[in-house]
Scaffold this motif. Sequence first.
Motif, PDB file in Angstrom:
ATOM      1  N   ARG A   1       0.828  -1.210   0.000  1.00 57.89           N
ATOM      2  CA  ARG A   1       0.000   0.000   0.000  1.00 57.89           C
ATOM      3  C   ARG A   1       0.858   1.254   0.000  1.00 57.89           C
ATOM      4  O   ARG A   1       0.603   2.211  -0.745  1.00 57.89           O
ATOM      5  CB  ARG A   1      -0.924  -0.025   1.213  1.00 57.89           C
TER       6      ARG A   1
ATOM      7  N   GLU B   1      -9.444 -10.750   2.677  1.00 56.58           N
ATOM      8  CA  GLU B   1     -10.635 -10.165   2.056  1.00 56.58           C
ATOM      9  C   GLU B   1     -10.846  -8.726   2.525  1.00 56.58           C
ATOM     10  O   GLU B   1     -11.160  -7.835   1.722  1.00 56.58           O
ATOM     11  CB  GLU B   1     -11.863 -11.011   2.405  1.00 56.58           C
ATOM     12  N   GLN B   2     -10.665  -8.504   3.814  1.00 50.78           N
ATOM     13  CA  GLN B   2     -10.831  -7.153   4.350  1.00 50.78           C
ATOM     14  C   GLN B   2      -9.792  -6.205   3.764  1.00 50.78           C
ATOM     15  O   GLN B   2     -10.120  -5.084   3.342  1.00 50.78           O
ATOM     16  CB  GLN B   2     -10.698  -7.197   5.876  1.00 50.78           C
TER      17      GLN B   2
ATOM     18  N   ALA C   1      -8.293  -6.529   0.950  1.00 49.14           N
ATOM     19  CA  ALA C   1      -8.525  -6.386  -0.490  1.00 49.14           C
ATOM     20  C   ALA C   1      -9.622  -5.377  -0.807  1.00 49.14           C
ATOM     21  O   ALA C   1      -9.767  -4.968  -1.970  1.00 49.14           O
ATOM     22  CB  ALA C   1      -8.881  -7.740  -1.098  1.00 49.14           C
ATOM     23  N   GLU C   2     -10.376  -4.958   0.200  1.00 52.75           N
ATOM     24  CA  GLU C   2     -11.365  -3.913  -0.039  1.00 52.75           C
ATOM     25  C   GLU C   2     -10.709  -2.569  -0.320  1.00 52.75           C
ATOM     26  O   GLU C   2     -11.317  -1.691  -0.941  1.00 52.75           O
ATOM     27  CB  GLU C   2     -12.295  -3.793   1.173  1.00 52.75           C
ATOM     28  N   GLY C   3      -9.452  -2.408   0.127  1.00 54.71           N
ATOM     29  CA  GLY C   3      -8.768  -1.135  -0.055  1.00 54.71           C
ATOM     30  C   GLY C   3      -7.554  -1.177  -0.953  1.00 54.71           C
ATOM     31  O   GLY C   3      -6.920  -0.137  -1.197  1.00 54.71           O
ATOM     32  N   GLN C   4      -7.165  -2.357  -1.431  1.00 57.12           N
ATOM     33  CA  GLN C   4      -6.000  -2.472  -2.318  1.00 57.12           C
ATOM     34  C   GLN C   4      -6.114  -3.770  -3.087  1.00 57.12           C
ATOM     35  O   GLN C   4      -6.844  -4.687  -2.687  1.00 57.12           O
ATOM     36  CB  GLN C   4      -4.696  -2.435  -1.512  1.00 57.12           C
ATOM     37  N   GLU C   5      -5.387  -3.863  -4.198  1.00 59.14           N
ATOM     38  CA  GLU C   5      -5.438  -5.079  -5.016  1.00 59.14           C
ATOM     39  C   GLU C   5      -4.569  -6.155  -4.385  1.00 59.14           C
ATOM     40  O   GLU C   5      -3.370  -5.959  -4.180  1.00 59.14           O
ATOM     41  CB  GLU C   5      -4.960  -4.798  -6.441  1.00 59.14           C
TER      42      GLU C   5
END
Length: 485
Positions: free
Chosen positions: A242, A272-273, A275-279
Amino acid sequence: MAPATLLQNGLIVDGTGRAGWQGDLLMRGDRIAAVTPPGKIDPGTLVSEGTPQAIDCTGLVIAPGFIDVHTHDDAAVLDGPAMLPKLSQGITTVIVGNCGISLAPVVTEAPSAPLSLLGRLQFRHASMASYADAVNAAQPAVNVAALMGHTALRMRHLADLRQAASPAERAAMAADMQEAMDAGALGLSSGIFYSEAYAADQDELVAVASVAARNGGVYATHVRDELAGILPALQEAAWTARQSGLPLVISHHKCAGPANWGRTRETLPLLEQLAEGQEIGMDVYPYTAGSTVLREDLVDGIIDILITGSQPHPEMAGRYLADIAREWGVPQPQAAVRLKPGGACYFQMREDDVERVITHPLSMIGSDGLPHDERPHPRLWGAFPRVLACYWREKGLLQLEEAVHKMTGLSARRFRLGARGVLQSGHLADVVVFDPARVKDVATFEDPQQFSDGIERVWVNGVQSYTAAQRATGARAGRFVRRGE
């Protein structure tokens, strides 16, 4: 130029994940010219190609060539360019340079661990461009895409591997990273699990990773801890990616050691959590045993450990550490020390964890095979057919199209491979034809170097390179694949 080839009446599983359908596929030169329902390829297209070689694929699957996203084939593609362990699985592209370990930019005649996982003969490339030239000169039978290894950068530039890099050392590493990206590298890999990179701090990792980010790369990492500290290790990897602005790939995601069995119920929701803010993606191999260098700190007296090779005691390859220790009359950790340097398979995962990772939407398939082991882990020869046989056909945990997607289209998208991984007109003609009723792995821990069943034909860049009847055709049509190609 390769002749035109028409595959007829097969089940087209195109790599996107959508439902398969009966159809034909026409290859022209190194490209896919058309993918249509049976008999619907434009006659004018066929005439313009002359008379293509027609192959009846009734009862067979036509799929994109498999992409092995996690390999240590860096030197193997130069030493053994026929690449039968991979080609015979339907693999047409390998991604090298994983776990922080790459040939470039280290030049040495005596590589130490973990670089020695790549063999001992090919450390002669001071730049990624030099390595790319060597791949193209070797003409391997599979395509080769490369990550730059962070540990390799450390071993070239750091005066003391027990310390984090100084500002000057970070700058030198970043310069080599820029050269690699200019040469077409996919991005950066790290392996801070290994002692040679464990001291790396965030400033060091971000300084190098940011170069990959500015050039459209990815960040693949063997996280710091796959045992008790797995959750903070995943968070650290996500933070590094990030801060650097990079897509993240978690290498061979697992919960290792009996005390951690079942913890994918924690790690996967965390990913999963995040991945909500980054690939974020991850790769996984379909076995409960991993394989790496022999380390006494991984010997717990509980899990089985199979020796794959030992420099001081080569006669012990293929035997279990517990038996060797009993024979020598010493504790297992002491026996491991006496066997070093060497390699081992560690039976440190549980099957339900492997199943959760393999079936997770974020996961891709990678073999993580070590081609220079005397007795390699069977994943080197069998990982991809094993996914199809075990997790699709036998257990029904994956749909066929989903399994193929995890080996092809998803992998190409995650690693920015461009015109590969999906069967569509204009894409490069990397194609595998397999028998869905028969495809399976045959390699075992006792006899690991065996051809899989059911892989009928493989084309690399439009050139038929493998058949079940002939094995390798002698054609070697692979090339170094630059980012985006």
